[in-house]
Design a protein around this motif. Structure first.
Motif, PDB file in Angstrom:
ATOM      1  N   VAL A 298       0.843  -1.194   0.000  1.00 32.91           N
ATOM      2  CA  VAL A 298       0.000   0.000   0.000  1.00 32.91           C
ATOM      3  C   VAL A 298       0.883   1.251   0.000  1.00 32.91           C
ATOM      4  O   VAL A 298       1.769   1.405   0.839  1.00 32.91           O
ATOM      5  CB  VAL A 298      -0.953   0.005   1.218  1.00 32.91           C
ATOM      6  CG1 VAL A 298      -1.782   1.267   1.233  1.00 32.91           C
ATOM      7  CG2 VAL A 298      -1.860  -1.212   1.186  1.00 32.91           C
ATOM      8  N   ASP A 299       0.623   2.141  -0.952  1.00 35.90           N
ATOM      9  CA  ASP A 299       1.324   3.424  -1.034  1.00 35.90           C
ATOM     10  C   ASP A 299       0.371   4.496  -0.499  1.00 35.90           C
ATOM     11  O   ASP A 299      -0.760   4.610  -0.958  1.00 35.90           O
ATOM     12  CB  ASP A 299       1.714   3.709  -2.484  1.00 35.90           C
ATOM     13  CG  ASP A 299       2.669   4.878  -2.590  1.00 35.90           C
ATOM     14  OD1 ASP A 299       3.221   5.295  -1.552  1.00 35.90           O
ATOM     15  OD2 ASP A 299       2.871   5.357  -3.720  1.00 35.90           O
ATOM     16  N   ARG A 300       0.820   5.281   0.476  1.00 33.97           N
ATOM     17  CA  ARG A 300      -0.029   6.288   1.113  1.00 33.97           C
ATOM     18  C   ARG A 300       0.445   7.691   0.725  1.00 33.97           C
ATOM     19  O   ARG A 300       1.638   7.921   0.566  1.00 33.97           O
ATOM     20  CB  ARG A 300       0.025   6.152   2.628  1.00 33.97           C
ATOM     21  CG  ARG A 300      -0.585   4.870   3.126  1.00 33.97           C
ATOM     22  CD  ARG A 300      -0.406   4.758   4.645  1.00 33.97           C
ATOM     23  NE  ARG A 300      -0.998   3.554   5.149  1.00 33.97           N
ATOM     24  CZ  ARG A 300      -0.415   2.366   5.158  1.00 33.97           C
ATOM     25  NH1 ARG A 300       0.794   2.239   4.683  1.00 33.97           N
ATOM     26  NH2 ARG A 300      -1.030   1.318   5.635  1.00 33.97           N
ATOM     27  N   ALA A 301      -0.538   8.599   0.599  1.00 34.32           N
ATOM     28  CA  ALA A 301      -0.208   9.988   0.259  1.00 34.32           C
ATOM     29  C   ALA A 301      -1.192  10.939   0.963  1.00 34.32           C
ATOM     30  O   ALA A 301      -2.246  11.247   0.434  1.00 34.32           O
ATOM     31  CB  ALA A 301      -0.265  10.192  -1.251  1.00 34.32           C
TER      32      ALA A 301
ATOM     33  N   LEU B 109      -0.494  -1.431  -4.579  1.00 34.07           N
ATOM     34  CA  LEU B 109       0.414  -1.687  -5.688  1.00 34.07           C
ATOM     35  C   LEU B 109       0.276  -3.123  -6.186  1.00 34.07           C
ATOM     36  O   LEU B 109       0.015  -4.034  -5.405  1.00 34.07           O
ATOM     37  CB  LEU B 109       1.857  -1.443  -5.239  1.00 34.07           C
ATOM     38  CG  LEU B 109       2.161  -0.031  -4.732  1.00 34.07           C
ATOM     39  CD1 LEU B 109       3.547  -0.002  -4.114  1.00 34.07           C
ATOM     40  CD2 LEU B 109       2.053   0.953  -5.859  1.00 34.07           C
ATOM     41  N   PRO B 110       0.462  -3.363  -7.481  1.00 31.10           N
ATOM     42  CA  PRO B 110       0.407  -4.735  -7.998  1.00 31.10           C
ATOM     43  C   PRO B 110       1.714  -5.469  -7.726  1.00 31.10           C
ATOM     44  O   PRO B 110       2.750  -4.858  -7.482  1.00 31.10           O
ATOM     45  CB  PRO B 110       0.196  -4.538  -9.500  1.00 31.10           C
ATOM     46  CG  PRO B 110       0.856  -3.230  -9.784  1.00 31.10           C
ATOM     47  CD  PRO B 110       0.629  -2.375  -8.555  1.00 31.10           C
ATOM     48  N   HIS B 111       1.654  -6.790  -7.777  1.00 34.58           N
ATOM     49  CA  HIS B 111       2.864  -7.616  -7.616  1.00 34.58           C
ATOM     50  C   HIS B 111       3.682  -7.532  -8.901  1.00 34.58           C
ATOM     51  O   HIS B 111       3.171  -7.708  -9.996  1.00 34.58           O
ATOM     52  CB  HIS B 111       2.467  -9.064  -7.334  1.00 34.58           C
ATOM     53  CG  HIS B 111       3.592 -10.032  -7.456  1.00 34.58           C
ATOM     54  ND1 HIS B 111       4.689 -10.004  -6.624  1.00 34.58           N
ATOM     55  CD2 HIS B 111       3.805 -11.051  -8.316  1.00 34.58           C
ATOM     56  CE1 HIS B 111       5.515 -10.967  -6.971  1.00 34.58           C
ATOM     57  NE2 HIS B 111       5.004 -11.623  -7.997  1.00 34.58           N
ATOM     58  N   ASP B 112       4.962  -7.237  -8.759  1.00 36.09           N
ATOM     59  CA  ASP B 112       5.863  -7.154  -9.910  1.00 36.09           C
ATOM     60  C   ASP B 112       7.073  -8.031  -9.617  1.00 36.09           C
ATOM     61  O   ASP B 112       7.861  -7.724  -8.718  1.00 36.09           O
ATOM     62  CB  ASP B 112       6.290  -5.700 -10.139  1.00 36.09           C
ATOM     63  CG  ASP B 112       7.160  -5.537 -11.370  1.00 36.09           C
ATOM     64  OD1 ASP B 112       7.156  -6.435 -12.225  1.00 36.09           O
ATOM     65  OD2 ASP B 112       7.836  -4.506 -11.481  1.00 36.09           O
TER      66      ASP B 112
ATOM     67  N   ASN C  92       7.661  -1.819 -10.645  1.00 26.88           N
ATOM     68  CA  ASN C  92       6.399  -1.095 -10.461  1.00 26.88           C
ATOM     69  C   ASN C  92       5.652  -1.500  -9.207  1.00 26.88           C
ATOM     70  O   ASN C  92       4.560  -1.001  -8.957  1.00 26.88           O
ATOM     71  CB  ASN C  92       5.482  -1.327 -11.678  1.00 26.88           C
ATOM     72  CG  ASN C  92       6.055  -0.728 -12.930  1.00 26.88           C
ATOM     73  OD1 ASN C  92       6.742   0.285 -12.879  1.00 26.88           O
ATOM     74  ND2 ASN C  92       5.790  -1.354 -14.057  1.00 26.88           N
ATOM     75  N   GLY C  93       6.188  -2.383  -8.434  1.00 28.71           N
ATOM     76  CA  GLY C  93       5.533  -2.853  -7.214  1.00 28.71           C
ATOM     77  C   GLY C  93       6.482  -3.736  -6.431  1.00 28.71           C
ATOM     78  O   GLY C  93       7.634  -3.913  -6.800  1.00 28.71           O
TER      79      GLY C  93
END
Length: 93
Positions: A13-16, A35-38, A43-44
């Motif tokens: 989880v990216d928080r802003a 975020l997706p699994h990369d 990208n994640g």
């Protein structure tokens, strides 16, 4: 999708949070993006989500070679063939 607190929430989880000063007061916005699994980690997160389930293909079943109930002749023939045929039927003196 809701992620509970703990390691998945930290990695996925990216928080802003943002605050805007307005004439009437302060307006606050909290944004959370999952975020997706990369697998490459660009990208994640690189590690997969802990509740990821991998479904494997089932094993191939072996054919059942049991004679049907009441089919004594077929069962006797199968036992005769398994024992070695006519050579096993003759007694050895």
């Amino acid at each position: 999708f809701w992620t509970p607190p703990g390691p998945p929430a930290q990695f996925f989880v990216d928080r802003a949070p943002r605050h805007v000063m307005m004439k009437q007061g302060v307006l606050g916005i909290r944004l959370k993006i999952m975020l997706p699994h990369d697998p490459e980690g660009k990208n994640g997160p690189k590690n997969p989500f802990p509740d990821n389930v991998t479904i494997l293909d089932p094993k191939e079943d072996k054919p059942i070679t049991v004679a049907a109930k009441g089919d004594e002749k077929a069962a006797a023939a199968a036992r005769f063939a398994a024992a070695g045929g006519a050579a096993a039927a003759t007694p050895q003196y």
